[in-house]
Design a protein around this motif. Structure first.
Motif, PDB file in Angstrom:
ATOM      1  N   GLY A 124      -9.524   1.950   2.303  1.00 54.00           N
ATOM      2  CA  GLY A 124      -9.060   2.731   3.439  1.00 54.00           C
ATOM      3  C   GLY A 124      -8.902   4.198   3.109  1.00 54.00           C
ATOM      4  O   GLY A 124      -9.023   4.636   1.965  1.00 54.00           O
ATOM      5  N   GLY A 125      -8.632   4.974   4.144  1.00 55.51           N
ATOM      6  CA  GLY A 125      -8.374   6.395   3.964  1.00 55.51           C
ATOM      7  C   GLY A 125      -6.895   6.629   3.722  1.00 55.51           C
ATOM      8  O   GLY A 125      -6.157   5.724   3.318  1.00 55.51           O
ATOM      9  N   GLU A 126      -6.448   7.821   4.009  1.00 59.55           N
ATOM     10  CA  GLU A 126      -5.046   8.167   3.785  1.00 59.55           C
ATOM     11  C   GLU A 126      -4.110   7.333   4.650  1.00 59.55           C
ATOM     12  O   GLU A 126      -3.042   6.937   4.217  1.00 59.55           O
ATOM     13  CB  GLU A 126      -4.828   9.665   4.068  1.00 59.55           C
ATOM     14  N   GLU A 127      -4.528   7.058   5.900  1.00 61.26           N
ATOM     15  CA  GLU A 127      -3.671   6.256   6.788  1.00 61.26           C
ATOM     16  C   GLU A 127      -3.497   4.859   6.216  1.00 61.26           C
ATOM     17  O   GLU A 127      -2.399   4.286   6.275  1.00 61.26           O
ATOM     18  CB  GLU A 127      -4.284   6.180   8.182  1.00 61.26           C
ATOM     19  N   ALA A 128      -4.588   4.299   5.665  1.00 61.26           N
ATOM     20  CA  ALA A 128      -4.494   2.958   5.089  1.00 61.26           C
ATOM     21  C   ALA A 128      -3.606   2.952   3.860  1.00 61.26           C
ATOM     22  O   ALA A 128      -2.846   2.009   3.623  1.00 61.26           O
ATOM     23  CB  ALA A 128      -5.885   2.452   4.728  1.00 61.26           C
ATOM     24  N   LYS A 129      -3.651   4.008   3.075  1.00 66.24           N
ATOM     25  CA  LYS A 129      -2.836   4.090   1.860  1.00 66.24           C
ATOM     26  C   LYS A 129      -1.350   4.174   2.218  1.00 66.24           C
ATOM     27  O   LYS A 129      -0.499   3.648   1.517  1.00 66.24           O
ATOM     28  CB  LYS A 129      -3.265   5.280   1.005  1.00 66.24           C
ATOM     29  N   VAL A 130      -1.055   4.856   3.320  1.00 70.21           N
ATOM     30  CA  VAL A 130       0.334   4.910   3.792  1.00 70.21           C
ATOM     31  C   VAL A 130       0.753   3.529   4.291  1.00 70.21           C
ATOM     32  O   VAL A 130       1.865   3.083   4.050  1.00 70.21           O
ATOM     33  CB  VAL A 130       0.477   5.965   4.906  1.00 70.21           C
ATOM     34  N   ALA A 131      -0.174   2.836   4.952  1.00 70.46           N
ATOM     35  CA  ALA A 131       0.132   1.505   5.499  1.00 70.46           C
ATOM     36  C   ALA A 131       0.421   0.506   4.382  1.00 70.46           C
ATOM     37  O   ALA A 131       1.203  -0.432   4.561  1.00 70.46           O
ATOM     38  CB  ALA A 131      -1.024   1.006   6.350  1.00 70.46           C
ATOM     39  N   VAL A 132      -0.194   0.689   3.218  1.00 71.84           N
ATOM     40  CA  VAL A 132       0.017  -0.216   2.084  1.00 71.84           C
ATOM     41  C   VAL A 132       1.481  -0.221   1.671  1.00 71.84           C
ATOM     42  O   VAL A 132       2.030  -1.212   1.200  1.00 71.84           O
ATOM     43  CB  VAL A 132      -0.878   0.193   0.896  1.00 71.84           C
ATOM     44  N   GLU A 133       2.158   0.911   1.859  1.00 70.76           N
ATOM     45  CA  GLU A 133       3.566   1.019   1.457  1.00 70.76           C
ATOM     46  C   GLU A 133       4.491   0.211   2.363  1.00 70.76           C
ATOM     47  O   GLU A 133       5.611  -0.061   1.999  1.00 70.76           O
ATOM     48  CB  GLU A 133       3.983   2.488   1.466  1.00 70.76           C
ATOM     49  N   LYS A 134       4.005  -0.140   3.541  1.00 77.81           N
ATOM     50  CA  LYS A 134       4.869  -0.797   4.535  1.00 77.81           C
ATOM     51  C   LYS A 134       4.719  -2.294   4.449  1.00 77.81           C
ATOM     52  O   LYS A 134       3.747  -2.816   3.989  1.00 77.81           O
ATOM     53  CB  LYS A 134       4.515  -0.305   5.943  1.00 77.81           C
ATOM     54  N   PHE A 179      -0.957   0.868 -11.046  1.00 73.48           N
ATOM     55  CA  PHE A 179       0.264   1.636 -11.289  1.00 73.48           C
ATOM     56  C   PHE A 179       0.478   2.747 -10.263  1.00 73.48           C
ATOM     57  O   PHE A 179       1.445   3.499 -10.376  1.00 73.48           O
ATOM     58  CB  PHE A 179       0.270   2.211 -12.705  1.00 73.48           C
ATOM     59  N   LYS A 180      -0.423   2.841  -9.272  1.00 79.22           N
ATOM     60  CA  LYS A 180      -0.173   3.765  -8.175  1.00 79.22           C
ATOM     61  C   LYS A 180       1.144   3.344  -7.504  1.00 79.22           C
ATOM     62  O   LYS A 180       1.385   2.154  -7.297  1.00 79.22           O
ATOM     63  CB  LYS A 180      -1.311   3.715  -7.156  1.00 79.22           C
ATOM     64  N   PRO A 181       2.005   4.307  -7.176  1.00 85.56           N
ATOM     65  CA  PRO A 181       3.317   3.965  -6.606  1.00 85.56           C
ATOM     66  C   PRO A 181       3.246   3.044  -5.398  1.00 85.56           C
ATOM     67  O   PRO A 181       4.100   2.165  -5.229  1.00 85.56           O
ATOM     68  CB  PRO A 181       3.880   5.345  -6.210  1.00 85.56           C
ATOM     69  N   GLN A 182       2.192   3.211  -4.557  1.00 81.43           N
ATOM     70  CA  GLN A 182       2.070   2.383  -3.364  1.00 81.43           C
ATOM     71  C   GLN A 182       1.832   0.911  -3.695  1.00 81.43           C
ATOM     72  O   GLN A 182       2.155   0.027  -2.903  1.00 81.43           O
ATOM     73  CB  GLN A 182       0.910   2.886  -2.477  1.00 81.43           C
ATOM     74  N   LEU A 183       1.242   0.652  -4.866  1.00 81.16           N
ATOM     75  CA  LEU A 183       0.945  -0.723  -5.269  1.00 81.16           C
ATOM     76  C   LEU A 183       1.965  -1.263  -6.271  1.00 81.16           C
ATOM     77  O   LEU A 183       2.262  -2.461  -6.282  1.00 81.16           O
ATOM     78  CB  LEU A 183      -0.461  -0.804  -5.870  1.00 81.16           C
ATOM     79  N   LEU A 184       2.490  -0.366  -7.120  1.00 82.97           N
ATOM     80  CA  LEU A 184       3.409  -0.793  -8.166  1.00 82.97           C
ATOM     81  C   LEU A 184       4.609  -1.545  -7.600  1.00 82.97           C
ATOM     82  O   LEU A 184       5.052  -2.541  -8.170  1.00 82.97           O
ATOM     83  CB  LEU A 184       3.885   0.418  -8.973  1.00 82.97           C
ATOM     84  N   LYS A 185       5.131  -1.080  -6.472  1.00 82.85           N
ATOM     85  CA  LYS A 185       6.335  -1.705  -5.930  1.00 82.85           C
ATOM     86  C   LYS A 185       6.095  -3.157  -5.534  1.00 82.85           C
ATOM     87  O   LYS A 185       6.995  -3.995  -5.633  1.00 82.85           O
ATOM     88  CB  LYS A 185       6.873  -0.916  -4.750  1.00 82.85           C
ATOM     89  N   TRP A 186       4.853  -3.471  -5.103  1.00 82.00           N
ATOM     90  CA  TRP A 186       4.551  -4.858  -4.741  1.00 82.00           C
ATOM     91  C   TRP A 186       4.514  -5.755  -5.976  1.00 82.00           C
ATOM     92  O   TRP A 186       4.938  -6.910  -5.941  1.00 82.00           O
ATOM     93  CB  TRP A 186       3.222  -4.923  -3.985  1.00 82.00           C
ATOM     94  N   PHE A 187       4.008  -5.213  -7.080  1.00 83.11           N
ATOM     95  CA  PHE A 187       4.021  -5.976  -8.333  1.00 83.11           C
ATOM     96  C   PHE A 187       5.454  -6.161  -8.839  1.00 83.11           C
ATOM     97  O   PHE A 187       5.778  -7.186  -9.441  1.00 83.11           O
ATOM     98  CB  PHE A 187       3.166  -5.264  -9.391  1.00 83.11           C
ATOM     99  N   GLN A 188       6.295  -5.157  -8.609  1.00 83.18           N
ATOM    100  CA  GLN A 188       7.705  -5.282  -8.974  1.00 83.18           C
ATOM    101  C   GLN A 188       8.355  -6.436  -8.190  1.00 83.18           C
ATOM    102  O   GLN A 188       9.086  -7.256  -8.752  1.00 83.18           O
ATOM    103  CB  GLN A 188       8.444  -3.974  -8.672  1.00 83.18           C
ATOM    104  N   LEU A 189       8.063  -6.490  -6.900  1.00 78.18           N
ATOM    105  CA  LEU A 189       8.637  -7.540  -6.056  1.00 78.18           C
ATOM    106  C   LEU A 189       8.105  -8.914  -6.446  1.00 78.18           C
ATOM    107  O   LEU A 189       8.845  -9.907  -6.453  1.00 78.18           O
ATOM    108  CB  LEU A 189       8.338  -7.256  -4.584  1.00 78.18           C
ATOM    109  N   LEU A 190       6.813  -8.982  -6.789  1.00 82.25           N
ATOM    110  CA  LEU A 190       6.237 -10.268  -7.192  1.00 82.25           C
ATOM    111  C   LEU A 190       6.847 -10.737  -8.511  1.00 82.25           C
ATOM    112  O   LEU A 190       7.132 -11.930  -8.688  1.00 82.25           O
ATOM    113  CB  LEU A 190       4.721 -10.149  -7.323  1.00 82.25           C
ATOM    114  N   THR A 191       7.067  -9.806  -9.428  1.00 82.96           N
ATOM    115  CA  THR A 191       7.711 -10.170 -10.696  1.00 82.96           C
ATOM    116  C   THR A 191       9.145 -10.615 -10.447  1.00 82.96           C
ATOM    117  O   THR A 191       9.654 -11.514 -11.133  1.00 82.96           O
ATOM    118  CB  THR A 191       7.684  -8.980 -11.673  1.00 82.96           C
ATOM    119  N   LEU A 192       9.797 -10.016  -9.460  1.00 79.68           N
ATOM    120  CA  LEU A 192      11.141 -10.461  -9.083  1.00 79.68           C
ATOM    121  C   LEU A 192      11.101 -11.894  -8.572  1.00 79.68           C
ATOM    122  O   LEU A 192      12.048 -12.662  -8.795  1.00 79.68           O
ATOM    123  CB  LEU A 192      11.717  -9.528  -8.015  1.00 79.68           C
ATOM    124  N   LEU A 193      10.014 -12.261  -7.921  1.00 79.61           N
ATOM    125  CA  LEU A 193       9.841 -13.655  -7.492  1.00 79.61           C
ATOM    126  C   LEU A 193       9.749 -14.575  -8.707  1.00 79.61           C
ATOM    127  O   LEU A 193      10.263 -15.696  -8.682  1.00 79.61           O
ATOM    128  CB  LEU A 193       8.581 -13.782  -6.637  1.00 79.61           C
TER     129      LEU A 193
END
Length: 214
Positions: free
Chosen positions: A204-214, A131-145
């Motif tokens: 990953g560190g903070e940079e990796a967590k930011v990369a997850v959003e992209k 449910f972290k915002p960086q991951l939640l959006k990907w689950f939202q998109l997968l459910t949209l699939l």
């Protein structure tokens, strides 16, 4: 999924139902031939459910869907009305997936929690992570699939039903199963993709967590 499971899926969801339909319709009529053609898949799904001990949201969703589908089939007055009711029911599942997105409880996320639990991870830990915002959006998109799959598969079924009628159920089985396997492969890739994103976030560190959003 290993080769044995793929072969069993093909046999139970396509080959046996097609043989029952093709050889049983003259004796039983279209309605009961279609009803009986769903039995192998039902038994096989329950068997897989019990064997893999999936007593969780994903498993309960599967068994609930089977129970509802069987009830709808038995209450239908004719073969054609049964097939149309299956279309309406399939679209209703699509609405359910869409609703889960709107309330930010995507069912794909809960299915992933169940899978992680089978791998030995605590459900609450997985939920907190997913449910972290960086991951939640990907689950939202997968459910949209999932929603897109419901619309496509039931739209295809409605098209085939209009074109061939209940008498073309054999052709429908072939088209629906092939399309279903292709879309299931895409959905599986979606889960794999999210799994990669989760590993990047966790390891990953903070940079990796930011990369997850992209």
């Amino acid at each position: 999924m290993n080769k044995k499971l793929i072969l069993l899926d093909i046999i139970c969801y396509a080959v046996v139902p097609y043989l029952i339909w093709n050889h049983g319709r003259e004796i039983l009529g279209d309605y009961w031939a279609i009803i009986l053609s769903t039995v192998p898949g039902f038994i096989y799904t329950v068997y897989r459910f019990l064997k893999e001990k999936q007593f969780n949201i994903a498993g309960l969703f599967i068994l609930g869907s089977l129970a509802i589908s069987t009830t709808v089939n038995l209450l239908s007055s004719s073969a054609e009305s049964m097939l149309w009711n299956q279309v309406y029911l399939g679209l209703a599942y699509g609405v359910l997936y869409l609703l889960s997105i709107f309330i930010k409880q995507p069912l794909a996320l809960h299915f992933m929690v169940d899978w992680a639990y089978l791998q030995g991870f605590a459900r609450q830990d997985s939920r907190t992570l997913y449910f972290k915002p960086q991951l939640l959006k990907w689950f939202q998109l997968l459910t949209l699939l999932f929603v897109a799959r419901s619309v496509f598969m039931n739209g295809l079924k409605a098209f085939l039903l209009q074109k061939y009628g209940a008498a073309g159920y054999g052709k429908m089985l072939i088209y629906m199963n092939i399309s279903g396997w292709i879309i299931s492969a895409v959905v599986t890739l979606g889960f794999v993709f999210i799994g990669v994103k989760i590993n990047q976030y966790v390891n990953g560190g903070e940079e990796a967590k930011v990369a997850v959003e992209k």
